[in-house]
Enzyme design. Structure first.
Site, PDB file in Angstrom:
ATOM      1  N   GLU B 230       0.846  -1.195   0.000  1.00 51.64           N
ATOM      2  CA  GLU B 230       0.000   0.000   0.000  1.00 51.64           C
ATOM      3  C   GLU B 230       0.876   1.238   0.000  1.00 51.64           C
ATOM      4  OE1 GLU B 230      -3.937   0.110   2.365  1.00 51.64           O
ATOM      5  OE2 GLU B 230      -2.501   1.205   3.590  1.00 51.64           O
ATOM      6  N   HIS B 272      -6.899   4.078   5.075  1.00 50.58           N
ATOM      7  CA  HIS B 272      -6.042   3.577   6.153  1.00 50.58           C
ATOM      8  C   HIS B 272      -5.152   4.690   6.698  1.00 50.58           C
ATOM      9  CE1 HIS B 272      -6.381  -0.728   4.357  1.00 50.58           C
ATOM     10  NE2 HIS B 272      -7.373  -0.443   5.169  1.00 50.58           N
ATOM     11  N   LEU B 291      10.107  -3.179  -6.523  1.00 48.15           N
ATOM     12  CA  LEU B 291       9.842  -4.607  -6.303  1.00 48.15           C
ATOM     13  C   LEU B 291      10.073  -5.401  -7.581  1.00 48.15           C
ATOM     14  CD1 LEU B 291       6.673  -4.177  -4.079  1.00 48.15           C
ATOM     15  CD2 LEU B 291       8.734  -5.437  -3.392  1.00 48.15           C
ATOM     16  N   ALA B 294      13.621  -5.870  -8.262  1.00 47.28           N
ATOM     17  CA  ALA B 294      14.259  -6.817  -7.346  1.00 47.28           C
ATOM     18  C   ALA B 294      13.846  -8.268  -7.621  1.00 47.28           C
ATOM     19  CB  ALA B 294      13.952  -6.446  -5.913  1.00 47.28           C
ATOM     20  N   GLY B 295      12.941  -8.458  -8.568  1.00 41.94           N
ATOM     21  CA  GLY B 295      12.602  -9.817  -8.948  1.00 41.94           C
ATOM     22  C   GLY B 295      11.231 -10.289  -8.541  1.00 41.94           C
ATOM     23  N   ALA B 296      10.448  -9.401  -7.923  1.00 37.45           N
ATOM     24  CA  ALA B 296       9.078  -9.789  -7.578  1.00 37.45           C
ATOM     25  C   ALA B 296       8.229  -9.795  -8.849  1.00 37.45           C
ATOM     26  CB  ALA B 296       8.504  -8.823  -6.562  1.00 37.45           C
ATOM     27  N   VAL B 298       5.214  -8.429 -10.464  1.00 34.26           N
ATOM     28  CA  VAL B 298       4.353  -7.270 -10.239  1.00 34.26           C
ATOM     29  C   VAL B 298       3.422  -7.089 -11.430  1.00 34.26           C
ATOM     30  CG1 VAL B 298       4.308  -4.792  -9.765  1.00 34.26           C
ATOM     31  CG2 VAL B 298       6.178  -6.200  -8.871  1.00 34.26           C
ATOM     32  N   PRO B 299       2.122  -7.131 -11.237  1.00 31.15           N
ATOM     33  CA  PRO B 299       1.208  -6.951 -12.377  1.00 31.15           C
ATOM     34  C   PRO B 299       1.195  -5.490 -12.831  1.00 31.15           C
ATOM     35  CG  PRO B 299      -0.036  -7.075 -10.346  1.00 31.15           C
ATOM     36  CD  PRO B 299       1.403  -7.298  -9.973  1.00 31.15           C
ATOM     37  N   SER B 301      -1.629  -3.773 -13.228  1.00 31.96           N
ATOM     38  CA  SER B 301      -2.653  -3.107 -12.422  1.00 31.96           C
ATOM     39  C   SER B 301      -3.351  -4.200 -11.620  1.00 31.96           C
ATOM     40  CB  SER B 301      -3.672  -2.385 -13.307  1.00 31.96           C
ATOM     41  OG  SER B 301      -4.630  -3.306 -13.788  1.00 31.96           O
TER      42      SER B 301
END
Lengths: 427, 609
Positions: B230, B272, B291, B294-296, B298-299, B301
């Site tokens: 978030e 929040h 991210l 770094a190799g995550a 990630v879509p 959207s």
């Protein structure tokens, strides 16, 4: 519920009152602070603060923005008559300031702080700030404070205080304040204690100076954690949380903020573009952000009218009032392409979908004609307790309301309705 | 700390009397086929005892204690506390729980815990090597094992999201609402959730996204990790570091929400508390980019989030990392009574009927008259009696008559049996209800009963067409003294002013007073026999009451008979006299009178008799 900026007036009042309990030189200082608002009558202010006539003064706007010196908004070393004239010339005037990030912000000046003027040389300006991170607080101290502290950041000494540590046992990393070293160290520890006990989340005194063997804070900026109110109410006294400078809340935003304060549930509304075509009425603090994201990701950011959310199982009545406010806003000006209302949300854990939808349906019925006139299309997506009943009621309403209502449940991806609404050609 | 927080044997202490949440936990247990309920006990500072809940088709009792200490002492195996304390007391109770050696995990539900307190809580937990989930969270769920509080909503949703048995995906998010949505997304795109945690929306949650991601990394059954970050804060950069350091090697699908913030004016506080970007690197775009780098996984959207999860899952199935978990059919949960009624599936005969009042609407009503109208239209106590006893709004003079009767019967000195008994009880130190009861329990045929008796007998004689003479003879033949006739000292020449005034009121205000006239004829005859055989106050009230019913035009004959037969007149006397009895009780208490003991010389001891 979050970190909120407070006025310098309130911040100094709290700081001086608390410091007076442990450092004698602060006794009586909080009485020499005067806040001028658009309603202030000079004769009443003078009657309450006779010191205003007694010596030189310093005045500045007190509306949560910094860099007042650089913006030419500090009026120092003047008499009462000169100071009042200076304030009167600026009160209620629209003013553009340049902020720290070189951004220009325009707003109306409405609050000024007046204090006794303390003359000092530039080389007598100290700096202290405290901020919080997850594991520790950081105290920054510099003997070369003032408006160029950032340019001189290499002179700033840093002290970390672990969240479970007692400040008494912490050795403060002191810059060289010469003869005033012990004074500043004591002052620093006491300010830190107030920072903790007062639920501050940021605090900066820049500069502070010295006079007759005492520390004199000049400019003060702070944020407090408003959830700490129940612990710190006594210390805070009567405190207000002003909106940031230039941010004008609309009547409706204020109304929803007021509603929010009356319920244990959460109701939020920010108007982004009142002429916008796309209106969201989304349940949930997390889901509401994603709906707004999706509108922007699809390239419709300029048409997004609002950000808002309702969550925490609000009553039918509160949901009705919330929905009514949005429906009223979105049916004020017509748009050639018509308008879109997304009644969205994830799968609720415990919010009763049927109950909250009842409130929304009541509002939709009330605004039936206006919705028709404005060519509104409604998309609904929701899950959670009693969602079948809630969705069925929406579908039923769709048969009689006179505007299309497309209704989807948990079997449809949460944000799929956004692209259905905005890109009907896309599969 | 071990990476696994929960097993199928985990039991929890619930702080706060949260009946719905407790039921939902036990319903989840049923769905998973747990044999031991996941709720060990409840801590309820205001009451101990037991709480009855459904466990599957039957009911069980869950013990309730006043303190955390007592709960722990009785349930040494419980190692989780789900804390429903308010934001004011959440910190103290959570700290207390953390310091119980047996408690390993504390989940804090409250929203609005001060940030400094949250930070202390997090640090303390770390020091003690324990887990804090929240504050400001709905909790989390380990599929097929254990569910915290309201997580994952209804039973239907639990089944639809396949949470009754473990899959291969570890999930963590800030948002509680979205976590439920994501369980659904995961169920649709993979073989299901292994465990899901919502860490809470505040700036300083007790445990972080990374804390849970690293746990999932260490749990062999978790084959892929899904997370939802978030805007605001720099927590996601710790994940970036962990990816770079190869601390996370399992596939991580992550999306940081709040990409819209760049379009917004500065200063928008999202739902929040922690969701506000203070610096450029705290924006969603910056975090998503970091991210990804770094190799995550990630879509682009949130729309593609499920698709990417699905693609990742399929790859793991294809390379044999995941052997899809078998589907387990969950038992059907019997529908709750309320739900079945709401859906119109069942109906039930009621046990009671009430027709005189209703407190269920916006406003309390006495026989359809709103309580505000009762108060503001000056209806008075006579009218309240009319509404609640007879279900009528009576003419003003009738109400005044009833009020007069109450005033006249309120007291008759300390010597009569009702007052006497109450005084004796008061002097024995009894509470006022006992005193009142001991007094009014003497009301009956010999004390106070004459009102009722007079009304019944005179009405019967009058309606039977007996002449006063015949009536007197008839009573004499039956061997009954005529109720309402006769006084100890008062006589024709020394009239009872209560009777004189009441008669005058009736003569003046009632349209008709046939029974009173009849009674006065009877009195003429009896007083000829003896001067004290006058119509007494009890008789006068009873007889005039009948006249009121008959002359007001508000009642049918059947209604009048029923009112007399039901004993309304006795009730009138009880109400009136209660005022006086209380007076005597307070009098004795005020005077601090000691215990009463009947003196010996008041009693003739004749045991030889």
């Amino acid at each position: 519920m979050a970190q909120r900026g407070i006025r310098e007036y309130d911040g100094k009042r709290i700081l001086f009152d608390e410091l007076a309990k442990v450092i004698p030189s602060f006794k009586g200082l909080s009485a020499k602070l005067a806040l001028v608002t658009p309603d202030t009558k000079p004769e009443e202010l003078l009657a309450a603060n006779p010191w205003l006539k007694e010596g030189k003064l310093v005045a500045k706007p007190d509306q949560l923005f910094g860099k007042r010196g650089k913006n030419g908004l500090v009026y120092a070393g003047k008499t009462w008559d000169e100071t009042w004239k200076w304030i009167s010339e600026r009160m209620n005037k629209e003013t553009t300031i340049t902020t720290g990030g070189n951004k220009k912000v325009t707003g109306v000046l409405t609050h000024f702080l007046i204090e006794p003027f303390t003359p000092h040389a530039d080389n007598e300006e100290g700096y202290i700030s405290i901020k919080s991170t997850r594991e520790y607080d950081v105290i920054y101290l510099s003997a070369q404070g003032g408006i160029y502290v950032e340019e001189n950041w290499d002179k700033v000494k840093e002290t970390r205080v672990g969240i479970l540590e007692d400040i008494e046992n912490v050795k403060i990393n002191m810059p060289d304040f010469g003869v005033n070293n012990a004074l500043v160290e004591k002052f620093t520890k006491e300010v830190y204690r107030i920072y903790c006990a007062g639920n501050f989340s940021y605090l900066e005194i820049n500069p502070f100076t010295f006079s007759n063997g005492a520390v004199i804070p000049l400019d003060f900026v702070a944020r407090v954690d408003d959830t700490g109110a129940f612990e710190s109410r006594k210390m805070w006294g009567k405190i207000e949380f002003p909106s940031s400078f230039g941010q004008k809340l609309t009547k409706e935003e204020m109304y929803i903020r007021d509603l929010d304060s009356k319920t244990g549930a959460s109701l939020k509304l920010t108007i982004l573009n009142p002429e916008g075509r796309i209106w969201n009425m989304v349940a949930g603090g997390g889901a509401s952000v994603i709906y707004a994201d999706t509108v922007c990701d699809l390239g419709f950011a300029k048409e997004l009218a609002n950000y808002g959310e309702y969550s925490g199982d609000p009553s039918e009545e509160f949901t009705y009032l919330y929905a009514k406010t949005i429906l009223d806003l979105m049916t004020r000006t017509k748009h050639p392409q018509g308008k879109i209302l997304t009644i969205g949300g994830g799968i609720a854990n415990f919010t009763d979908v049927a109950k909250t939808f009842k409130g929304i349906i009541r509002a939709l019925k009330e605004y039936q004609q206006k919705l028709i006139d404005n060519n509104v299309v409604i998309y609904v997506r929701r899950g959670g307790p009693n969602y079948q009943e809630g969705l069925a009621n929406m579908r039923k309403l769709g048969e009689s309301l006179g505007v299309p209502i497309h209704v989807y449940g948990p079997e449809t991806h949460m944000t799929a309705v956004v692209s259905m609404a905005l890109c009907p050609d896309k599969k | 700390m071990k990476p696994e927080l929960f097993t199928k044997e985990t039991t929890a202490i619930i702080y706060g009397y949260q009946q719905k949440a407790i039921q939902r936990m036990l319903d989840f247990d049923y769905a998973c086929g747990r044999t031991v309920p996941s709720v060990a006990c409840i801590v309820n500072p205001s009451r101990d005892g037991v709480h009855k809940v459904f466990f599957g088709k039957g009911e069980i009792l869950i013990p309730m204690y006043k303190t955390i200490r007592a709960a722990c002492a009785h349930h040494p195996k419980a190692d989780v506390m789900v804390n429903f304390a308010s934001f004011r007391s959440a910190f103290d109770t959570s700290m207390e729980a953390l310091h119980e050696p047996q408690i390993k995990t504390v989940c804090v539900i409250a929203e609005g815990v001060p940030e400094r307190r949250e930070r202390i809580l997090a640090a303390e937990a770390k020091k003690l090597d324990k887990m804090v989930i929240g504050p400001a969270t709905v909790g989390g769920v380990k599929a097929g094992c254990f569910k915290i509080a309201n997580t994952a909503g209804t039973y239907d949703n639990i089944i639809a999201s396949k949470l009754n048995r473990p899959g291969s995906v570890g999930f963590v998010s800030k948002s509680g609402g979205l976590s439920n949505e994501c369980y659904n997304i995961i169920a649709r795109n993979t073989d299901g959730l292994y465990e899901g945690i919502a860490i809470g929306g505040d700036a300083y949650p007790g445990s972080t996204l990374l804390d849970h991601i690293l746990r999932y990394q260490a749990i062999p059954e978790v084959k892929m990790i899904v997370a939802l970050g978030e805007i605001g804060g720099s927590e996601e950069y710790r994940i970036v570091e962990a990816l770079k350091n190869k601390e996370i090697t399992k596939p991580l699908v992550i999306w940081v929400t709040g990409t819209c913030s760049k379009m917004f004016p500065s200063g928008v506080q999202f739902g929040h508390a922690g969701a506000k970007a203070g610096a450029a690197n705290e924006t969603a775009d910056a975090k998503n980019a970091a991210l990804k780098e770094a190799g995550a996984l990630v879509p682009n959207s949130f729309d593609d989030y499920g698709i990417l999860i699905n693609e990742t899952y399929k790859k793991l199935v294809a390379d044999g990392t995941i052997v899809p978990a078998p589907e387990v059919k969950a038992p059907v949960l019997p529908m709750d009574y309320e739900q079945a009624v709401k859906e119109g599936k069942i109906r039930k005969a009621t046990t009671f009927i009430a027709t005189i009042s209703n407190e269920k609407g916006d406003e309390l009503e006495y026989n359809h008259v709103k309580i505000s109208d009762v108060l503001n239209c000056g209806l008075g106590i006579g009218n309240v009696i009319g509404l609640l006893w007879f279900k009528k709004q009576l003419p003003a003079y009738c109400c005044r008559f009833l009020e007069n009767a109450l005033m006249l019967t309120a007291d008759h000195g300390p010597a009569v049996s009702g007052a006497h008994n109450a005084i004796v009880a008061a002097r024995a130190g009894k509470d006022i209800i006992s005193c009142l009861a001991s007094g009014i329990l003497t009301i009956g045929p010999r004390f106070g009963g004459a009102i009722d008796g007079a009304a019944q007998n005179f009405k019967r004689a009058y309606e039977a067409g007996l002449t006063p003479d015949q009536f007197i003879k008839d009573m004499k033949a039956k061997g009954i003294n005529i109720p309402g006739i006769g006084h100890k000292v008062k006589s024709v020449n020394n009239p009872d002013m209560r009777v004189t005034n009441l008669k005058a009121f009736v003569m003046k205000n009632f349209k008709e007073h046939k029974l009173l006239d009849y009674a006065l004829e009877v009195e003429k005859i009896t007083t000829q026999k003896k001067g004290t055989l006058i119509l007494n106050v009890d008789g006068c009230i009873g007889i005039c009451f009948v006249d009121m019913l008959m002359s007001s035009g508000c009642f049918t004959k059947e209604e009048i008979d029923s009112i007399i037969d039901m004993g309304c007149l006795n009730a009138l006397f009880v109400i009136g006299r209660s005022i006086g009895i209380f007076g005597h009780v307070f009098d004795q208490k005020r005077l601090k009178q000691p215990l009463y003991r009947t003196p010996y010389d008041e009693i003739a001891y004749m045991t030889d008799l």
